[in-house]
Write a protein that holds these residues in place. Sequence first.
Motif, short mmCIF file in Angstrom:
data_model
loop_
_atom_site.label_atom_id
_atom_site.label_comp_id
_atom_site.label_asym_id
_atom_site.label_seq_id
_atom_site.Cartn_x
_atom_site.Cartn_y
_atom_site.Cartn_z
N ARG A 50 11.80 0.06 58.51
CA ARG A 50 12.45 1.22 59.12
C ARG A 50 11.89 1.47 60.51
O ARG A 50 10.69 1.41 60.73
CB ARG A 50 12.21 2.47 58.26
CG ARG A 50 12.83 2.37 56.89
CD ARG A 50 12.48 3.57 56.03
NE ARG A 50 11.03 3.65 55.85
CZ ARG A 50 10.38 4.76 55.57
NH1 ARG A 50 11.03 5.90 55.45
NH2 ARG A 50 9.07 4.75 55.41
N GLY A 51 12.77 1.78 61.43
CA GLY A 51 12.34 2.14 62.77
C GLY A 51 11.73 3.53 62.80
O GLY A 51 10.86 3.84 63.60
N ASP A 52 12.19 4.39 61.90
CA ASP A 52 11.71 5.76 61.81
C ASP A 52 11.05 5.92 60.44
O ASP A 52 11.71 5.83 59.41
CB ASP A 52 12.88 6.73 61.95
CG ASP A 52 12.47 8.18 61.96
OD1 ASP A 52 11.27 8.47 61.74
OD2 ASP A 52 13.34 9.04 62.19
N SER A 53 9.74 6.14 60.41
CA SER A 53 9.02 6.19 59.14
C SER A 53 9.14 7.52 58.41
O SER A 53 8.62 7.68 57.31
CB SER A 53 7.54 5.87 59.37
OG SER A 53 6.97 6.87 60.19
N HIS A 82 15.68 -0.99 55.43
CA HIS A 82 16.08 -0.74 56.82
C HIS A 82 16.26 0.76 57.09
O HIS A 82 16.09 1.21 58.22
CB HIS A 82 17.38 -1.49 57.14
CG HIS A 82 17.19 -2.96 57.23
ND1 HIS A 82 16.61 -3.57 58.32
CD2 HIS A 82 17.47 -3.96 56.35
CE1 HIS A 82 16.56 -4.89 58.12
NE2 HIS A 82 17.06 -5.14 56.92
#
Length: 186
Positions: free
Chosen positions: A52-55, A106
């Motif tokens: 994931r780009g945003d955790s 993702h």
Amino acid sequence: MKLLKALLSCCTLVIFSGCANQPNQLILNPVYKSGQISSINNSLNTSVIDLRGDSATLKLIESSKTKTIASTGITESVKSALDSALSRNGASISNLAQLRFELDIHALQAVVTEKLMSHTSDAKIEFEVRVIRPTSNFSKRYSGNANLSGPLGHDRAKIEGQLNKLTEQLITRIVSDPELIAFLEG
């Protein structure tokens, strides 16, 4: 009478301050509940990777400010549910297996928007499954969305339940996917 009013005021303050101090983490604990729905007669080496780009697992939007809340052990929780689903459907889970079954996360997030007298929660999850053999590979994405709304502020347990249920649904879809089953059999 003054003592009674003071006592009631203190009790009210304690109750409301306890409600406001929710832990700064979201608990993700999906459990696979659907029994056997397919037949996977393979030994699999499973892994779950968080890409994931945003955790943040929960993004809380209140008027002009945004608060983000993460989850610890998210890959372990998803792997536990995945391994349970695969095992219940006939697969043998082993770190020594040559057939690799990888699940990439993702997206896994609920965005809660709070207004004066209501809230909405929009959850989105996206997984990618890769099955890797020495001679061929399989790759497919699975995604799902869930929405809920209610009066007043959000209830953290309901948001956790929303994400857990959506995770379970996606894992159930994965282990019952005819395309994936056909690849595993072939």
